[in-house]
Design a protein around this motif. Structure first.
Motif, PDB file in Angstrom:
ATOM      1  N   LYS A  86      -2.290  -0.166  -4.514  1.00 50.88           N
ATOM      2  CA  LYS A  86      -2.906  -0.214  -3.187  1.00 50.88           C
ATOM      3  C   LYS A  86      -2.609   1.113  -2.503  1.00 50.88           C
ATOM      4  O   LYS A  86      -1.531   1.691  -2.702  1.00 50.88           O
ATOM      5  CB  LYS A  86      -2.334  -1.373  -2.363  1.00 50.88           C
ATOM      6  CG  LYS A  86      -2.556  -2.749  -2.979  1.00 50.88           C
ATOM      7  CD  LYS A  86      -1.872  -3.827  -2.149  1.00 50.88           C
ATOM      8  CE  LYS A  86      -1.993  -5.198  -2.812  1.00 50.88           C
ATOM      9  NZ  LYS A  86      -1.262  -6.240  -2.043  1.00 50.88           N
ATOM     10  N   HIS A  87      -3.552   1.587  -1.711  1.00 51.54           N
ATOM     11  CA  HIS A  87      -3.415   2.925  -1.139  1.00 51.54           C
ATOM     12  C   HIS A  87      -3.649   2.889   0.371  1.00 51.54           C
ATOM     13  O   HIS A  87      -4.419   2.062   0.878  1.00 51.54           O
ATOM     14  CB  HIS A  87      -4.410   3.883  -1.794  1.00 51.54           C
ATOM     15  CG  HIS A  87      -4.386   3.854  -3.288  1.00 51.54           C
ATOM     16  ND1 HIS A  87      -3.448   4.538  -4.024  1.00 51.54           N
ATOM     17  CD2 HIS A  87      -5.157   3.189  -4.187  1.00 51.54           C
ATOM     18  CE1 HIS A  87      -3.664   4.313  -5.317  1.00 51.54           C
ATOM     19  NE2 HIS A  87      -4.689   3.502  -5.437  1.00 51.54           N
ATOM     20  N   LYS A  88      -2.982   3.828   1.052  1.00 49.05           N
ATOM     21  CA  LYS A  88      -3.133   3.950   2.500  1.00 49.05           C
ATOM     22  C   LYS A  88      -3.109   5.431   2.868  1.00 49.05           C
ATOM     23  O   LYS A  88      -2.166   6.144   2.511  1.00 49.05           O
ATOM     24  CB  LYS A  88      -2.004   3.205   3.216  1.00 49.05           C
ATOM     25  CG  LYS A  88      -2.040   3.321   4.733  1.00 49.05           C
ATOM     26  CD  LYS A  88      -1.033   2.388   5.396  1.00 49.05           C
ATOM     27  CE  LYS A  88       0.399   2.689   5.012  1.00 49.05           C
ATOM     28  NZ  LYS A  88       1.375   1.834   5.704  1.00 49.05           N
ATOM     29  N   ALA A 129       0.835  -1.198   0.000  1.00 48.03           N
ATOM     30  CA  ALA A 129       0.000   0.000   0.000  1.00 48.03           C
ATOM     31  C   ALA A 129       0.873   1.254   0.000  1.00 48.03           C
ATOM     32  O   ALA A 129       1.798   1.377   0.814  1.00 48.03           O
ATOM     33  CB  ALA A 129      -0.930   0.001   1.204  1.00 48.03           C
TER      34      ALA A 129
END
Length: 321
Positions: free
Chosen positions: A252-254, A188
């Motif tokens: 993917k991201h956070k 992420a």
């Protein structure tokens, strides 16, 4: 002034923009001296190149800086400190640099930023009113005032290039480096507060080239200020997705919440400093660089896909080293 008559003293050469500017100078066969605290790190980044001299020391050493300033026609002020170390250190080192420049009436090159203006809307121009609402923004105004006064007094010449958030090879701050490292691993990719709004970013090799090309103009005015805005991405989330795609991984991201930094700031000085500077991650703040683009009509930024690929390649090699 040709290359043989010029001698560049680079302070902050192992940092983000200082590294990129040093690489541009060496590619142009300029004479370059870098003052670094970590000689091994500098040797790792630059190797042995014609025209490069590495001096180990600290820019807070006024006598050493004064001696190096005797030979310098240009001094790049790329010194930066962690947020919680800005107060006191940034003023002292800037005064040292001005004193060093005075020995040879050198030109000081200073990368500025948007902190001077606070959350200013609409776009920031070179003559927009400075309305900082943070301590670090007020300090950036103070530093520019110090440089402007020195130039007006004939002590030195000054060229300021104001930049938004920057990214690229050797940009190791905790806002950028984790994105590229995570993309390479398929993990992420982090960001602060909001990743769904437009954001202005500048690729450091492009900023370095802009600095160098502006130097070739040799204007009469002793104090010059330009903005360079780089590129506005539609959102950090979209930009990160492009990075992951070029890295060959799934995006993917956070997101880190501002409440987390406020809570941690109760106990950790650095987190408190980051929380104070949260507004650029919650708003779209834009530099208007029409002046630079009119001054350098042939200047072309690196295409985004190439810049991302080159940056990923740099981080890939760095992780393997």
């Amino acid at each position: 002034m040709n290359n043989l008559d010029r001698n560049f003293l680079i302070l902050g050469a192992t940092g983000s923009i200082g590294y990129a500017f040093t690489q541009v100078l060496l590619a142009q066969q300029e004479q370059v001296t870098i003052l670094v605290r970590d000689r091994d790190r500098a040797a790792h980044l630059f190797g042995t190149q014609a025209g490069l001299t590495i001096v180990q020391g600290d820019a807070q050493d006024k006598e050493l800086l004064h001696d190096l300033g005797r030979r310098a026609t240009h001094i790049f002020h790329g010194i930066n400190y962690p947020y919680d170390k800005w107060q006191g250190n940034m003023e002292r080192v800037t005064q040292n640099i001005i004193a060093a420049a005075a020995t040879n009436k050198a030109t000081i090159l200073f990368p500025g930023n948007v902190y001077n203006y606070g959350n200013l809307q609409p776009e920031i121009k070179e003559d927009s009113p400075m309305q900082p609402h943070t301590r670090k923004g007020a300090l950036r105004v103070q530093l520019e005032q110090m440089l402007a006064a020195a130039a007006q007094q004939g002590t030195c010449r000054v060229l300021i290039l104001r930049l938004p958030d920057f990214w690229g090879p050797n940009v190791m701050n905790e806002g950028i480096a984790p994105i590229f490292r995570a993309a390479l691993k398929g993990e992420a990719m982090p960001w602060l507060y909001r990743n769904d709004i437009p954001h202005q970013l500048v690729y450091t090799p492009d900023a370095a080239r802009a600095f160098y090309e502006l130097l070739q103009l040799q204007p009469d005015a002793p104090y010059q200020v330009y903005n360079y805005g780089g590129e506005v991405v539609p959102s950090i989330k979209a930009w990160q997705a492009q990075i992951a795609e070029i890295a060959g991984t799934k995006p993917k991201h956070k997101l880190h919440s501002k409440w987390l930094f406020r809570l941690l700031g109760l106990f950790m000085p650095m987190m408190r400093e980051i929380a104070e500077m949260g507004y650029p991650w919650e708003n779209t703040i834009l530099l208007n660089d029409e002046k630079l683009r009119q001054t350098l009509p042939d200047f072309k930024p690196t295409p985004m896909r190439q810049a991302i690929a080159d940056t990923l390649d740099w981080f890939r090699k760095e992780s393997a080293a």
